[in-house]
Design a protein around this motif. Structure first.
Motif, PDB file in Angstrom:
ATOM      1  N   PHE A 305       0.822  -1.234  -0.056  1.00 28.75           N
ATOM      2  CA  PHE A 305       0.111   0.066   0.136  1.00 28.75           C
ATOM      3  C   PHE A 305       0.853   1.251   0.065  1.00 28.75           C
ATOM      4  O   PHE A 305       1.865   1.607   0.787  1.00 28.75           O
ATOM      5  CB  PHE A 305      -0.875  -0.096   1.105  1.00 28.75           C
ATOM      6  CG  PHE A 305      -1.935   1.227   1.481  1.00 28.75           C
ATOM      7  CD1 PHE A 305      -2.988   1.065   0.721  1.00 28.75           C
ATOM      8  CD2 PHE A 305      -1.649   2.016   2.353  1.00 28.75           C
ATOM      9  CE1 PHE A 305      -3.902   2.348   0.778  1.00 28.75           C
ATOM     10  CE2 PHE A 305      -2.619   3.056   2.421  1.00 28.75           C
ATOM     11  CZ  PHE A 305      -3.558   3.070   1.686  1.00 28.75           C
ATOM     12  N   GLU A 306       0.745   2.184  -0.947  1.00 27.84           N
ATOM     13  CA  GLU A 306       1.622   3.113  -1.252  1.00 27.84           C
ATOM     14  C   GLU A 306       0.957   4.516  -1.100  1.00 27.84           C
ATOM     15  O   GLU A 306      -0.105   4.689  -1.778  1.00 27.84           O
ATOM     16  CB  GLU A 306       2.421   3.006  -2.396  1.00 27.84           C
ATOM     17  CG  GLU A 306       3.762   2.371  -2.387  1.00 27.84           C
ATOM     18  CD  GLU A 306       4.363   2.511  -3.644  1.00 27.84           C
ATOM     19  OE1 GLU A 306       5.709   1.643  -3.838  1.00 27.84           O
ATOM     20  OE2 GLU A 306       4.179   3.595  -4.326  1.00 27.84           O
ATOM     21  N   GLY A 323     -12.167   9.479   9.570  1.00 24.37           N
ATOM     22  CA  GLY A 323     -12.780   8.707   9.122  1.00 24.37           C
ATOM     23  C   GLY A 323     -12.833   7.683  10.337  1.00 24.37           C
ATOM     24  O   GLY A 323     -13.894   6.874  10.318  1.00 24.37           O
TER      25      GLY A 323
ATOM     26  N   LEU B 182     -10.160   2.816   1.864  1.00 22.44           N
ATOM     27  CA  LEU B 182      -9.195   3.179   2.584  1.00 22.44           C
ATOM     28  C   LEU B 182      -7.950   4.241   2.213  1.00 22.44           C
ATOM     29  O   LEU B 182      -7.648   5.170   2.510  1.00 22.44           O
ATOM     30  CB  LEU B 182      -8.259   2.048   3.290  1.00 22.44           C
ATOM     31  CG  LEU B 182      -7.488   2.149   4.577  1.00 22.44           C
ATOM     32  CD1 LEU B 182      -8.309   2.281   5.777  1.00 22.44           C
ATOM     33  CD2 LEU B 182      -6.814   0.799   4.671  1.00 22.44           C
ATOM     34  N   ALA B 183      -7.747   3.945   0.851  1.00 26.57           N
ATOM     35  CA  ALA B 183      -6.694   4.698  -0.024  1.00 26.57           C
ATOM     36  C   ALA B 183      -7.394   5.933  -0.006  1.00 26.57           C
ATOM     37  O   ALA B 183      -6.739   7.138  -0.211  1.00 26.57           O
ATOM     38  CB  ALA B 183      -6.485   4.170  -1.368  1.00 26.57           C
ATOM     39  N   GLN B 185      -8.929   7.821   2.001  1.00 26.03           N
ATOM     40  CA  GLN B 185      -8.622   8.603   3.458  1.00 26.03           C
ATOM     41  C   GLN B 185      -7.697   9.916   3.480  1.00 26.03           C
ATOM     42  O   GLN B 185      -7.789  10.792   4.181  1.00 26.03           O
ATOM     43  CB  GLN B 185      -8.542   7.568   4.435  1.00 26.03           C
ATOM     44  CG  GLN B 185      -9.535   6.528   4.762  1.00 26.03           C
ATOM     45  CD  GLN B 185     -10.730   7.332   5.593  1.00 26.03           C
ATOM     46  OE1 GLN B 185     -10.508   7.896   6.499  1.00 26.03           O
ATOM     47  NE2 GLN B 185     -12.022   6.851   5.260  1.00 26.03           N
ATOM     48  N   SER B 186      -6.959   9.937   2.543  1.00 21.54           N
ATOM     49  CA  SER B 186      -5.990  10.909   2.462  1.00 21.54           C
ATOM     50  C   SER B 186      -6.662  12.112   1.728  1.00 21.54           C
ATOM     51  O   SER B 186      -6.021  13.286   1.863  1.00 21.54           O
ATOM     52  CB  SER B 186      -4.577  10.554   1.491  1.00 21.54           C
ATOM     53  OG  SER B 186      -4.092   9.464   2.012  1.00 21.54           O
ATOM     54  N   PHE B 187      -7.582  12.039   1.045  1.00 22.41           N
ATOM     55  CA  PHE B 187      -8.187  13.204   0.242  1.00 22.41           C
ATOM     56  C   PHE B 187      -9.563  13.548   0.683  1.00 22.41           C
ATOM     57  O   PHE B 187     -10.204  12.798   1.365  1.00 22.41           O
ATOM     58  CB  PHE B 187      -8.321  12.147  -1.172  1.00 22.41           C
ATOM     59  CG  PHE B 187      -6.907  11.797  -1.681  1.00 22.41           C
ATOM     60  CD1 PHE B 187      -5.908  12.455  -1.909  1.00 22.41           C
ATOM     61  CD2 PHE B 187      -7.150  10.542  -2.043  1.00 22.41           C
ATOM     62  CE1 PHE B 187      -4.866  11.922  -2.619  1.00 22.41           C
ATOM     63  CE2 PHE B 187      -6.044   9.837  -2.378  1.00 22.41           C
ATOM     64  CZ  PHE B 187      -4.923  10.559  -2.889  1.00 22.41           C
ATOM     65  N   VAL B 188      -9.882  14.660   0.407  1.00 22.98           N
ATOM     66  CA  VAL B 188     -11.321  15.221   0.782  1.00 22.98           C
ATOM     67  C   VAL B 188     -12.189  15.056  -0.427  1.00 22.98           C
ATOM     68  O   VAL B 188     -13.545  15.247  -0.347  1.00 22.98           O
ATOM     69  CB  VAL B 188     -11.111  16.650   1.140  1.00 22.98           C
ATOM     70  CG1 VAL B 188     -10.278  16.548   2.629  1.00 22.98           C
ATOM     71  CG2 VAL B 188     -10.442  17.524   0.290  1.00 22.98           C
ATOM     72  N   THR B 295      -6.131  16.541  -1.760  1.00 24.66           N
ATOM     73  CA  THR B 295      -6.085  16.591  -0.537  1.00 24.66           C
ATOM     74  C   THR B 295      -6.708  17.799  -0.068  1.00 24.66           C
ATOM     75  O   THR B 295      -7.035  18.847  -0.679  1.00 24.66           O
ATOM     76  CB  THR B 295      -4.547  16.459  -0.012  1.00 24.66           C
ATOM     77  OG1 THR B 295      -3.890  17.719  -0.401  1.00 24.66           O
ATOM     78  CG2 THR B 295      -3.697  15.310  -0.344  1.00 24.66           C
ATOM     79  N   ASN B 303      -3.023   7.322  -4.380  1.00 29.10           N
ATOM     80  CA  ASN B 303      -2.589   6.299  -3.573  1.00 29.10           C
ATOM     81  C   ASN B 303      -2.709   4.942  -4.056  1.00 29.10           C
ATOM     82  O   ASN B 303      -3.853   4.784  -4.887  1.00 29.10           O
ATOM     83  CB  ASN B 303      -3.190   6.174  -2.392  1.00 29.10           C
ATOM     84  CG  ASN B 303      -2.962   7.368  -1.333  1.00 29.10           C
ATOM     85  OD1 ASN B 303      -2.175   8.187  -1.510  1.00 29.10           O
ATOM     86  ND2 ASN B 303      -3.659   7.871  -0.378  1.00 29.10           N
ATOM     87  N   PRO B 347     -13.402   2.688   7.552  1.00 27.72           N
ATOM     88  CA  PRO B 347     -13.435   3.982   8.349  1.00 27.72           C
ATOM     89  C   PRO B 347     -14.269   4.743   7.374  1.00 27.72           C
ATOM     90  O   PRO B 347     -14.269   4.614   6.073  1.00 27.72           O
ATOM     91  CB  PRO B 347     -11.947   4.673   8.240  1.00 27.72           C
ATOM     92  CG  PRO B 347     -11.143   3.401   8.386  1.00 27.72           C
ATOM     93  CD  PRO B 347     -11.822   2.331   7.574  1.00 27.72           C
ATOM     94  N   GLY B 348     -15.174   5.690   7.863  1.00 25.09           N
ATOM     95  CA  GLY B 348     -16.159   6.359   7.189  1.00 25.09           C
ATOM     96  C   GLY B 348     -15.410   7.492   6.225  1.00 25.09           C
ATOM     97  O   GLY B 348     -13.972   7.712   6.568  1.00 25.09           O
ATOM     98  N   PHE B 349     -15.878   7.838   5.184  1.00 20.57           N
ATOM     99  CA  PHE B 349     -15.275   8.736   4.137  1.00 20.57           C
ATOM    100  C   PHE B 349     -15.896  10.372   4.486  1.00 20.57           C
ATOM    101  O   PHE B 349     -17.014  10.374   4.858  1.00 20.57           O
ATOM    102  CB  PHE B 349     -15.468   8.579   2.944  1.00 20.57           C
ATOM    103  CG  PHE B 349     -14.483   9.542   2.067  1.00 20.57           C
ATOM    104  CD1 PHE B 349     -13.085   9.414   1.949  1.00 20.57           C
ATOM    105  CD2 PHE B 349     -15.069  10.481   1.120  1.00 20.57           C
ATOM    106  CE1 PHE B 349     -12.393  10.251   1.231  1.00 20.57           C
ATOM    107  CE2 PHE B 349     -14.369  11.388   0.555  1.00 20.57           C
ATOM    108  CZ  PHE B 349     -12.968  11.286   0.478  1.00 20.57           C
TER     109      PHE B 349
END
Lengths: 349, 349
Positions: A305-306, A323, B182-183, B185-188, B295, B303, B347-349
């Motif tokens: 995972f990156e 989240g 999951l990936a 989660q870094s973004f809005v 982001t 990701n 996790p929720g977005f």
């Protein structure tokens, strides 16, 4: 999912950026925020822009636990840099956490965005919520493995109160722990989990001095107590000795115990390391989770995972924190109390 | 997590391999399995090795819905290749699903490992469990986007009965959908989710003819009805026309609606494609999930989640199916009923 009212304890880099990220999210309303000198509460929803402007220099390098009342590197005491108290929405207070607890009947979730230099600091904050009979979610972004046991010791207390405590819900532990739990799903036996992070923290340095200080505690020859006692100048000296680029190996990150308690692998099979570069905003290395295991049909492989190098540490902490907060609220509303790690909120292993 | 008793409907490739994987898992006891002609029930736990040996030629290319009673490519009718009924633990039956429903008071979760050539087949199976007042988890590994709506239409029925239905819980949708959530989660804001899979299915071909048949339905010029009506020889002809290596684009995979209903992105921003190679066990391309987003601080990044080429399709379907089953049981025991996709268990977005 229904609407969620949440509070933030601590308005350093993580607290403030989480408030900012919440503006992009549906169903999340920030209703309270505090730092050590002030508290802002509005059950209709805080004006985040105003609060962020007021707290912009609220760098809290010492996490509010070391040099209380100091001005060197801590919260500015006057004018627009006075922290939360400078906000028109806020009141000065000597008891910010108690003030939030007083309002907690109307708060679904509380993000504890306080540095944890004293290992039992966040557990003790949780005790205060439990003592007040809080029914809701507590989320933290702590890093240290040994804190998880302290939280687990409080499971009964949390269950009595009705607290769902989601621990280690930032980037690592947090996003990357969850990714490891998910990547493990291909395998029936996990040989190794390697978490490797890169953080470029030039322009964000001032905003994240608490995080950098906590990282220094992971270096060979330093303890958490050392890092807590060091002056900002001493921290700078350590960074300078490494020319601003510090590599960390075998860090005590709670990813290990969080994966073990979720049944994914033994804690000793998890390694966390990374590179912090305070001279650049570019990441010095790509943040990667590698999970090596054996499949049911006897093959060995490594799932990875990156994170894109363009995603900042802040983005990778604050998105997941919210989240996991949402996931915690869902659990809480279903009546599930106690302590949950990120991997507990993933498919079971 | 407490112990989980589970049943498997269908003992084609997915059903059998899931039983096999469960042998490697803690807290999972298979107590019932059926195919169209037989049912095996043992509430103390099935002897999986014996059952697997008995069903080894149970290829069920047509999923049990097309050429009932036929012997060409379907279940062999006699000797040790007669499917579940050949097991010493089993009884022949005309009503295998009803027989499992009769036992369902003591079953926590049911994996529906039946091909879904008629789109409402799995929803109708769920109806039968609901009509019997089943309180527990149903898990499927369906692929088609349009089935999710049919399940959502049954939410009230599931809630009345006490059913937690986890849909699309295989590899894709399933593991990769979860990875995308999951990936993200870094973004809005999510711009695009690309799911790209590679499957090498030489030695596993006989065991997964139903899956291959369903894939053929995704090719330009073919409908799901075409694929269902085609003989095995016609399927072989299509494969031969592609020299055994078939590339798929813009597949109707439920990852899209599952991510949309979890609030991650619009269904139209999700694309699924891949390459199937029946001439080799090596994957023709690396299975990858790429999530591109923006982001909170305005950066765009991608990701990625990659499965090792050494992990087989079976490993990537069956591990997650059981992982999501465990997550579903946890939800069910907390009193959460209705329809859940993989991304709803993240996790929720």
């Amino acid at each position: 999912m229904d609407d969620i009212n949440f509070a933030v304890l601590g308005t350093g880099g993580i607290g403030r950026r989480t408030l900012e990220v919440s503006e992009h999210k549906d169903h999340l309303t920030p209703v309270a925020a505090c730092d050590r000198h002030g508290v802002a509460v509005d059950h209709e929803g805080l004006d985040v822009d105003e609060l962020l402007a007021a707290t912009e220099a609220n760098i809290a390098s010492d996490g509010g636990t070391a040099t209380r009342g100091g001005t060197d590197g801590g919260v500015k005491q006057s004018g627009q840099n006075a922290g939360v108290a400078a906000s028109v929405q806020a009141e000065p207070t000597e008891t910010p956490i108690d003030d939030v607890i007083d309002e907690s009947d109307a708060i679904d979730a509380v993000l504890v965005a306080l540095p944890n230099f004293e290992h039992d600091f966040i557990p003790r904050v949780a005790d205060r919520f439990a003592a007040a009979g809080y029914e809701g979610v507590l989320v933290d972004v702590l890093k240290r493995s040994r804190v998880i046991d302290m939280l687990d010791d409080r499971t009964d207390r949390f269950e009595e109160s009705g607290i769902t405590f989601v621990c280690g819900a930032g980037a690592t532990p947090g996003l990357l722990t969850g990714a490891a739990a998910l990547a493990a799903q291909s395998f029936v036996e996990i040989d190794e989990v390697e978490i490797w992070w890169g953080v470029g923290l030039k322009s964000g340095y001032e905003d994240n001095r608490g995080t950098v200080r906590e990282d220094v505690a992971h270096l060979d020859g330093y303890t958490i107590e050392d890092a807590r006692e060091m002056s900002d100048a001493e921290i700078e000296t350590v960074i300078d000795e490494h020319d601003g680029v510090i590599e960390f190996e075998d860090m005590e990150h709670a990813d290990d115990v969080l994966l073990e308690r979720a049944g994914v692998c033994d804690a000793e099979d998890v390694t966390v390391g990374g590179i912090l570069d305070v001279t650049s905003d570019e990441k010095p290395t790509t943040t990667t989770v590698s999970v090596t295991g054996t499949t049911f049909d006897g093959e060995t492989g490594t799932n990875t995972f990156e994170l894109d190098d363009a995603t900042s540490m802040e983005a990778n902490v604050n998105g997941p924190a919210l989240g996991y907060l949402k996931a915690g609220v869902r659990r809480n509303r279903a009546g599930e109390y106690g302590v949950f790690g990120p991997a507990d909120l993933m498919p079971g292993f």
